[in-house]
Scaffold this motif. Structure first.
Motif, short mmCIF file in Angstrom:
data_model
loop_
_atom_site.label_atom_id
_atom_site.label_comp_id
_atom_site.label_asym_id
_atom_site.label_seq_id
_atom_site.Cartn_x
_atom_site.Cartn_y
_atom_site.Cartn_z
N ARG A 118 -6.90 -22.12 11.26
CA ARG A 118 -5.95 -21.83 10.19
C ARG A 118 -4.70 -21.16 10.74
NH1 ARG A 118 -5.97 -16.54 7.96
NH2 ARG A 118 -7.43 -15.17 9.02
N VAL A 119 -3.58 -21.51 10.13
CA VAL A 119 -2.30 -20.86 10.40
C VAL A 119 -2.05 -19.92 9.23
CG1 VAL A 119 0.19 -21.21 10.62
CG2 VAL A 119 -1.39 -22.77 11.76
N VAL A 120 -1.74 -18.67 9.52
CA VAL A 120 -1.52 -17.68 8.47
C VAL A 120 -0.36 -18.13 7.59
CG1 VAL A 120 -0.85 -15.28 8.00
CG2 VAL A 120 -2.41 -15.80 9.89
N GLY A 121 -0.59 -18.10 6.28
CA GLY A 121 0.44 -18.51 5.33
C GLY A 121 0.31 -19.95 4.87
N ALA A 122 -0.47 -20.75 5.60
CA ALA A 122 -0.69 -22.14 5.17
C ALA A 122 -1.59 -22.14 3.94
CB ALA A 122 -1.32 -22.96 6.29
N ASP A 123 -1.43 -23.15 3.08
CA ASP A 123 -2.21 -23.16 1.84
C ASP A 123 -3.67 -23.54 2.04
OD1 ASP A 123 -1.69 -25.79 2.45
OD2 ASP A 123 -1.01 -26.36 0.45
N ARG A 124 -4.00 -24.05 3.23
CA ARG A 124 -5.40 -24.41 3.52
C ARG A 124 -5.59 -24.47 5.03
NH1 ARG A 124 -4.78 -29.83 4.81
NH2 ARG A 124 -2.95 -30.78 3.89
N PRO A 125 -6.85 -24.42 5.49
CA PRO A 125 -7.09 -24.57 6.93
C PRO A 125 -6.72 -25.98 7.40
CG PRO A 125 -9.03 -23.68 5.81
CD PRO A 125 -8.07 -24.14 4.75
N PHE A 126 -6.55 -26.13 8.69
CA PHE A 126 -6.35 -27.44 9.30
C PHE A 126 -7.71 -27.96 9.73
CE2 PHE A 126 -6.18 -29.89 13.23
CZ PHE A 126 -5.40 -30.96 12.82
N TYR A 127 -8.06 -29.18 9.29
CA TYR A 127 -9.33 -29.79 9.65
C TYR A 127 -9.09 -30.91 10.65
CZ TYR A 127 -11.25 -27.29 5.66
OH TYR A 127 -11.63 -26.30 4.79
N TYR A 128 -9.79 -30.85 11.78
CA TYR A 128 -9.70 -31.93 12.76
C TYR A 128 -10.39 -33.17 12.21
CZ TYR A 128 -8.37 -28.34 16.14
OH TYR A 128 -7.73 -27.32 16.79
N SER A 129 -9.81 -34.34 12.44
CA SER A 129 -10.48 -35.57 12.03
C SER A 129 -11.70 -35.79 12.93
CB SER A 129 -9.51 -36.76 12.08
OG SER A 129 -9.08 -36.99 13.40
N PRO A 130 -12.63 -36.67 12.52
CA PRO A 130 -13.91 -36.79 13.23
C PRO A 130 -13.84 -37.33 14.66
CG PRO A 130 -14.05 -37.75 11.03
CD PRO A 130 -12.61 -37.45 11.28
N ALA A 131 -12.84 -38.13 14.98
CA ALA A 131 -12.81 -38.81 16.28
C ALA A 131 -12.51 -37.86 17.43
CB ALA A 131 -11.76 -39.92 16.26
N ALA A 132 -13.04 -38.18 18.60
CA ALA A 132 -12.64 -37.47 19.82
C ALA A 132 -11.16 -37.72 20.04
CB ALA A 132 -13.44 -37.99 21.01
N GLY A 133 -10.43 -36.69 20.41
CA GLY A 133 -8.99 -36.81 20.59
C GLY A 133 -8.20 -36.32 19.40
N ALA A 134 -8.88 -35.98 18.30
CA ALA A 134 -8.19 -35.41 17.14
C ALA A 134 -7.48 -34.14 17.58
CB ALA A 134 -9.18 -35.11 16.03
N SER A 135 -6.25 -33.96 17.09
CA SER A 135 -5.42 -32.85 17.59
C SER A 135 -4.69 -32.14 16.47
CB SER A 135 -4.38 -33.38 18.58
OG SER A 135 -4.99 -34.11 19.61
N GLY A 136 -4.33 -30.90 16.75
CA GLY A 136 -3.49 -30.12 15.85
C GLY A 136 -2.38 -29.48 16.65
N CYS A 137 -1.17 -29.45 16.07
CA CYS A 137 -0.01 -28.89 16.76
C CYS A 137 0.66 -27.87 15.85
CB CYS A 137 0.98 -30.01 17.10
SG CYS A 137 2.56 -29.42 17.73
N PHE A 138 1.13 -26.78 16.43
CA PHE A 138 1.88 -25.78 15.67
C PHE A 138 2.78 -24.99 16.61
CE2 PHE A 138 -2.33 -24.25 16.75
CZ PHE A 138 -2.10 -23.01 17.34
N ARG A 139 3.78 -24.33 16.02
CA ARG A 139 4.66 -23.47 16.80
C ARG A 139 3.83 -22.31 17.34
NH1 ARG A 139 10.39 -24.34 16.82
NH2 ARG A 139 10.17 -22.55 18.20
N ALA A 140 3.98 -22.02 18.62
CA ALA A 140 3.14 -21.02 19.27
C ALA A 140 3.34 -19.61 18.73
CB ALA A 140 3.39 -21.04 20.78
N ASP A 141 4.51 -19.35 18.11
CA ASP A 141 4.74 -18.00 17.60
C ASP A 141 4.18 -17.78 16.20
OD1 ASP A 141 6.58 -19.60 16.30
OD2 ASP A 141 8.30 -18.30 16.69
N LEU A 142 3.57 -18.81 15.61
CA LEU A 142 2.94 -18.64 14.30
C LEU A 142 1.61 -17.90 14.46
CD1 LEU A 142 3.52 -22.13 12.65
CD2 LEU A 142 4.77 -20.00 12.23
N TYR A 143 1.33 -17.00 13.54
CA TYR A 143 0.04 -16.31 13.55
C TYR A 143 -1.03 -17.30 13.10
CZ TYR A 143 2.33 -11.81 14.18
OH TYR A 143 3.05 -10.76 14.69
N HIS A 144 -2.14 -17.34 13.82
CA HIS A 144 -3.20 -18.29 13.51
C HIS A 144 -4.54 -17.72 13.97
CE1 HIS A 144 -1.98 -19.14 17.63
NE2 HIS A 144 -3.19 -19.63 17.84
N ALA A 145 -5.63 -18.37 13.55
CA ALA A 145 -6.97 -17.88 13.88
C ALA A 145 -7.96 -19.04 13.87
CB ALA A 145 -7.40 -16.82 12.87
#
Length: 201
Positions: A118-145
């Protein structure tokens, strides 16, 4: 080096052992800037992933980037003390990191709950799709967990940390200037061709 922003109670010794890869069950692998040349040569697919991600980031955000370091993670409910991270920024150690891309290397099992973060302030968590290689990208200065997994299965992931490439930016600008000059020369040549019959007539 110990990183205490974990979801479960921090276990510095477990994290140290995981990071140093001293046991057969490794949970983390820090791929430092100095190790990247060896990773590109020795880890199958690593260089191709790096290249594809850098190209995607440039196309998406218009920024020429280069990989500065990466972090391999084996995440599961059992590894939250060393691979489940509480709220943080990826710029804490290196302020010049621009983008983080996390690639899930393992596919989900049939009916398995998806891995997420999850990225702090986003309305929902980010869910990886089922396939191998699924990816998520965000600005590195965003608070996340990290988000504690619902699945019993573990997942292998690599977090890639990219910085702006000043050399790459200069090369891109130089190529653009050369391209503009070439286009200008072509237009001038075409205008000369059009003007020549008028001068003769």
């Amino acid at each position: 080096m110990s990183y205490d922003k974990t979801l479960d109670g921090h276990d510095a010794e477990q994290q140290r052992q995981d990071t140093l890869l001293r046991a057969t069950l490794h949970n983390t692998l820090l791929l430092t800037h100095a190790l990247l040349p060896a990773c590109r040569r020795q880890l199958p697919g690593f260089a191709r992933m790096e290249e594809a991600l850098a190209e995607w980031l440039q196309a998406r955000y218009g920024t020429v980037v280069e990989l500065f370091y990466a972090h391999g993670l084996r995440q599961s409910r059992a590894t939250m003390q060393s691979t489940g991270f509480s709220v943080h920024q990826d710029t804490e150690d290196f302020s010049f990191i621009e983008y983080t891309v996390v690639v899930k290397l393992t596919p989900d099992g049939l009916g398995e709950a998806p891995s997420s973060m999850r990225v702090v302030g986003a309305d929902r968590p980010f869910y990886y799709s089922p396939a191998a290689g699924a990816s998520g990208c965000f600005r590195a200065d965003l608070y996340h967990a990290s988000v504690e997994p619902e699945s019993e299965d573990e997942h292998l992931k690599i977090a890639f940390f990219f910085r702006r490439s000043t050399r790459g930016e200069r090369r891109a600008k130089r190529a653009l200037t050369e391209s503009d000059e070439a286009v200008a020369e072509l237009e001038l040549a075409q205008r000369r061709k059009l003007a020549a019959p008028q001068l003769l007539g």
